[in-house]
Structures are given as C-alpha cells and as structure tokens.
Design a protein around this motif. Structure first.
Motif, PDB file in Angstrom:
ATOM      1  N   LEU A 114       0.827  -1.207   0.000  1.00  0.00           N
ATOM      2  CA  LEU A 114       0.000   0.000   0.000  1.00  0.00           C
ATOM      3  C   LEU A 114       0.863   1.259   0.000  1.00  0.00           C
ATOM      4  N   SER A 115       1.967   1.232   0.746  1.00  0.00           N
ATOM      5  CA  SER A 115       2.836   2.410   0.780  1.00  0.00           C
ATOM      6  C   SER A 115       3.584   2.600  -0.531  1.00  0.00           C
ATOM      7  N   SER A 116       3.809   1.500  -1.268  1.00  0.00           N
ATOM      8  CA  SER A 116       4.549   1.598  -2.531  1.00  0.00           C
ATOM      9  C   SER A 116       3.754   2.304  -3.617  1.00  0.00           C
ATOM     10  N   VAL A 166       6.537   3.800  11.405  1.00  0.00           N
ATOM     11  CA  VAL A 166       7.145   5.123  11.260  1.00  0.00           C
ATOM     12  C   VAL A 166       7.948   5.206   9.971  1.00  0.00           C
ATOM     13  N   LEU A 167       8.732   4.179   9.684  1.00  0.00           N
ATOM     14  CA  LEU A 167       9.565   4.184   8.483  1.00  0.00           C
ATOM     15  C   LEU A 167       8.724   4.188   7.216  1.00  0.00           C
ATOM     16  N   LEU A 168       7.645   3.424   7.202  1.00  0.00           N
ATOM     17  CA  LEU A 168       6.773   3.415   6.027  1.00  0.00           C
ATOM     18  C   LEU A 168       6.104   4.768   5.839  1.00  0.00           C
ATOM     19  N   ARG A 169       5.708   5.399   6.936  1.00  0.00           N
ATOM     20  CA  ARG A 169       5.076   6.717   6.831  1.00  0.00           C
ATOM     21  C   ARG A 169       6.062   7.756   6.311  1.00  0.00           C
ATOM     22  N   LEU A 170       7.314   7.680   6.767  1.00  0.00           N
ATOM     23  CA  LEU A 170       8.319   8.619   6.289  1.00  0.00           C
ATOM     24  C   LEU A 170       8.573   8.450   4.798  1.00  0.00           C
ATOM     25  N   LYS A 171       8.539   7.219   4.321  1.00  0.00           N
ATOM     26  CA  LYS A 171       8.724   6.986   2.888  1.00  0.00           C
ATOM     27  C   LYS A 171       7.611   7.653   2.088  1.00  0.00           C
ATOM     28  N   GLU A 172       6.395   7.574   2.596  1.00  0.00           N
ATOM     29  CA  GLU A 172       5.271   8.203   1.906  1.00  0.00           C
ATOM     30  C   GLU A 172       5.407   9.723   1.918  1.00  0.00           C
ATOM     31  N   GLU A 173       5.843  10.277   3.050  1.00  0.00           N
ATOM     32  CA  GLU A 173       5.969  11.726   3.180  1.00  0.00           C
ATOM     33  C   GLU A 173       7.129  12.274   2.355  1.00  0.00           C
ATOM     34  N   ALA A 174       8.188  11.466   2.177  1.00  0.00           N
ATOM     35  CA  ALA A 174       9.386  11.952   1.497  1.00  0.00           C
ATOM     36  C   ALA A 174       9.180  12.115   0.000  1.00  0.00           C
ATOM     37  N   LYS A 175       8.160  11.455  -0.574  1.00  0.00           N
ATOM     38  CA  LYS A 175       7.847  11.590  -2.000  1.00  0.00           C
ATOM     39  C   LYS A 175       9.074  11.353  -2.886  1.00  0.00           C
ATOM     40  N   GLY A 192      12.184  10.464  -1.714  1.00  0.00           N
ATOM     41  CA  GLY A 192      13.454  10.590  -1.020  1.00  0.00           C
ATOM     42  C   GLY A 192      13.403   9.938   0.344  1.00  0.00           C
ATOM     43  N   TYR A 193      14.315  10.348   1.230  1.00  0.00           N
ATOM     44  CA  TYR A 193      14.354   9.823   2.589  1.00  0.00           C
ATOM     45  C   TYR A 193      14.403  10.977   3.574  1.00  0.00           C
ATOM     46  N   LYS A 194      13.923  10.722   4.774  1.00  0.00           N
ATOM     47  CA  LYS A 194      13.967  11.696   5.853  1.00  0.00           C
ATOM     48  C   LYS A 194      14.612  11.038   7.075  1.00  0.00           C
ATOM     49  N   VAL A 195      15.170  11.860   7.948  1.00  0.00           N
ATOM     50  CA  VAL A 195      15.763  11.335   9.170  1.00  0.00           C
ATOM     51  C   VAL A 195      14.648  10.939  10.134  1.00  0.00           C
ATOM     52  N   PRO A 196      14.581   9.669  10.547  1.00  0.00           N
ATOM     53  CA  PRO A 196      13.560   9.268  11.529  1.00  0.00           C
ATOM     54  C   PRO A 196      13.831   9.933  12.875  1.00  0.00           C
ATOM     55  N   ARG A 197      12.771  10.391  13.524  1.00  0.00           N
ATOM     56  CA  ARG A 197      12.935  11.059  14.811  1.00  0.00           C
ATOM     57  C   ARG A 197      11.849  10.605  15.779  1.00  0.00           C
ATOM     58  N   GLY A 198      12.143  10.752  17.056  1.00  0.00           N
ATOM     59  CA  GLY A 198      11.179  10.432  18.095  1.00  0.00           C
ATOM     60  C   GLY A 198      11.312   9.013  18.600  1.00  0.00           C
ATOM     61  N   GLY A 199      10.889   8.806  19.844  1.00  0.00           N
ATOM     62  CA  GLY A 199      10.887   7.471  20.426  1.00  0.00           C
ATOM     63  C   GLY A 199      12.267   6.845  20.445  1.00  0.00           C
ATOM     64  N   TRP A 200      12.308   5.564  20.143  1.00  0.00           N
ATOM     65  CA  TRP A 200      13.572   4.820  20.153  1.00  0.00           C
ATOM     66  C   TRP A 200      14.504   5.233  19.034  1.00  0.00           C
ATOM     67  N   PHE A 201      13.973   5.943  18.020  1.00  0.00           N
ATOM     68  CA  PHE A 201      14.845   6.441  16.955  1.00  0.00           C
ATOM     69  C   PHE A 201      15.849   7.463  17.479  1.00  0.00           C
ATOM     70  N   GLU A 202      15.594   8.038  18.640  1.00  0.00           N
ATOM     71  CA  GLU A 202      16.545   8.982  19.217  1.00  0.00           C
ATOM     72  C   GLU A 202      17.765   8.281  19.805  1.00  0.00           C
ATOM     73  N   LEU A 203      17.655   6.972  20.020  1.00  0.00           N
ATOM     74  CA  LEU A 203      18.756   6.219  20.637  1.00  0.00           C
ATOM     75  C   LEU A 203      19.454   5.284  19.666  1.00  0.00           C
ATOM     76  N   VAL A 204      18.704   4.711  18.722  1.00  0.00           N
ATOM     77  CA  VAL A 204      19.305   3.767  17.775  1.00  0.00           C
ATOM     78  C   VAL A 204      18.793   4.047  16.369  1.00  0.00           C
TER      79      VAL A 204
END
Length: 265
Positions: A103-105, A176-185, A187-199
C-alpha cells in the motif's frame, strides 16, 4: 517420513543453525545484503518487495503449522503458548507487513528484492521453521509437575513481557519508516522520536528483543540458536543503516545514535 524418528535430522539442522550464524556474521561485516536502502544492480533478477517478503517468510506459517501437530507435546500448554507467539510474529511479518509495504509503494515505489536474496531467506526460514516447530512440539523439555515450579512461571512471565515489548517496538518502528517513505515523495527523511533517538534501527532492536524473550520463555537450544542468528543478521545490517544515514545526511543525523543497542552498539 516418520516424524517421531527424525532426531538425527533435527540435531543436524539444529547444529546447522549454529554453524551458519558466524558464517552469516562475518561476510556482513563487509557486505550489505542488496535490498531496501542498500539496493544495487548486479544481483540478477528481482521481484517486488511485498511479494518477496510474503514468499520468503511464508515457511514460518505453513511449514510450522504442518509440523507442530506431529509432536508429542503438541497439546502441552506451554508449547501451545510459545507457538502462538511465534505465529503472532510471523503472521505480521508474512501477511500484514507485506500488505502495508504494498500500500505504501503506491505513493513511493519500494526497491525490488533480488530473487537470490529472497531464495536465501526462504531457505533459512525452511530450516529455522523446521527446527523451531520440532523443538517446541517434540524435543523441548517441559515440566511434568503441577503446579509448575516458580522458575518456570518466572521464565514465562519475563520472556512473554520481553517478547511483547519487542514486538510493539518492531511494529511501531516499521510503521514510522513506512510513513516517512510516503511523506518523502521519492526521497528519505531522518527518523525522529521514540527509540529512533537512541538507535538507528529500533525495528531491528525490537525483533532481537522478541527472540530474546522467546528464548527465555522456551529455554531451548533451538530458540537460543535463532536469537543468535537474528543478531548475526540484523546487527551488521543496522550498522550499515547507521553508516548510510550518516553519509546521506551528514551532521543532520545525530552522531550519538547507536546502530541497534542503545549506548552500546
């Protein structure tokens, strides 16, 4: 085949699981599997990523479901409970995740997966599916006394909590990663928030936690072998992801983030 007399085959494949763990870890220190962010030409024909995920993960459902009822402990409550957690994870990984990927593709095409890589993953899931199903329902050791000893209940509670915690992180991070792919149109975006702040890869961290919890719950060599292989496979890939993010985004990507284990690795 008489699956009540497959001990030699089971032991051989269990040993194989331990042997392929370092054989997987070593080359992945230098080479990233060519799918997702690390897609590159030269690996032969490819298939769409959603189809690849469905096909290569499918033995974890159909093979284990065929083998589990053949074991002598198929009706044991702990065996059934552990198997239900295994199926819970792989129902998501085999059916729900590929559907979300499909669906995200529609908004951003997902890089295809080389048939060779999918074939390797399919072969591993055949091996691991057989080992885990036969271990759970036939070769594992279960307490025959009731009520079960306190240490058994401790393993059940602790292992289940770790498993469910890991699965929650795994699924939410993938979302989160799938949503970022949809938003980037495109490209890629830096994941942020939650556990993405640590790893860099909390989705991988969550999956490792799942199989660590499952190992505590089942307390079997088969489960331990699966956990070790999971780290051997996902640990180097998470480190490659972190390197990819740093190269693509430079100083925009937080240098303090580890790859897969907060503050450690």
């Amino acid at each position: 085949m008489d699956f009540s007399r497959d001990e030699s085959l089971y032991n051989s494949l269990l040993l194989s699981l331990y042997i392929i763990t370092p054989l997987t870890l070593l080359p992945l220190q230098f080479l990233s599997a060519p799918y997702g962010k690390h897609s590159r030409p030269g690996w032969g024909p490819t298939i769409p990523a959603p189809l690849a995920w469905f096909l290569m993960e499918s033995p974890t459902l159909w093979l284990t479901s065929l083998l589990f009822p053949l074991g002598r402990f198929r009706a044991h409550p702990l065996s059934l409970f552990a198997f239900s957690l295994f199926l819970l994870h792989y129902t998501h990984r085999t059916i729900i995740y590929p559907l979300r990927l499909f669906l995200s593709s529609k908004s951003k095409p997902t890089s295809p997966v080389p048939v060779l890589i999918a074939a390797f993953a399919f072969a591993f899931n055949l091996l691991n599916g057989y080992v885990q199903a036969r271990s759970l329902s036939h070769y594992a050791s279960y307490s025959t006394t009731w009520p079960w000893p306190g240490y058994v209940w401790a393993r059940i509670v602790i292992g289940t909590l770790i498993f469910l915690w890991g699965m929650k992180i795994n699924i939410s991070s993938d979302r989160v990663l799938l949503r970022l792919k949809e938003e980037a149109k495109g490209g890629y975006k830096v994941p942020r928030g939650g556990w993405f702040e640590l790893v860099s890869c909390p989705n991988y961290m969550g999956e490792m936690a799942e199989w660590l919890g499952w190992t505590v719950l089942t307390w079997s060599p088969a489960a331990l072998g699966f956990f070790l292989y999971t780290f051997a496979n996902l640990g180097p890939r998470a480190r490659a992801h972190r390197r990819w993010y740093r190269e693509k985004f430079g100083d925009e990507y937080p240098a303090s983030r580890k790859a897969i284990v907060p503050f450690v690795y």
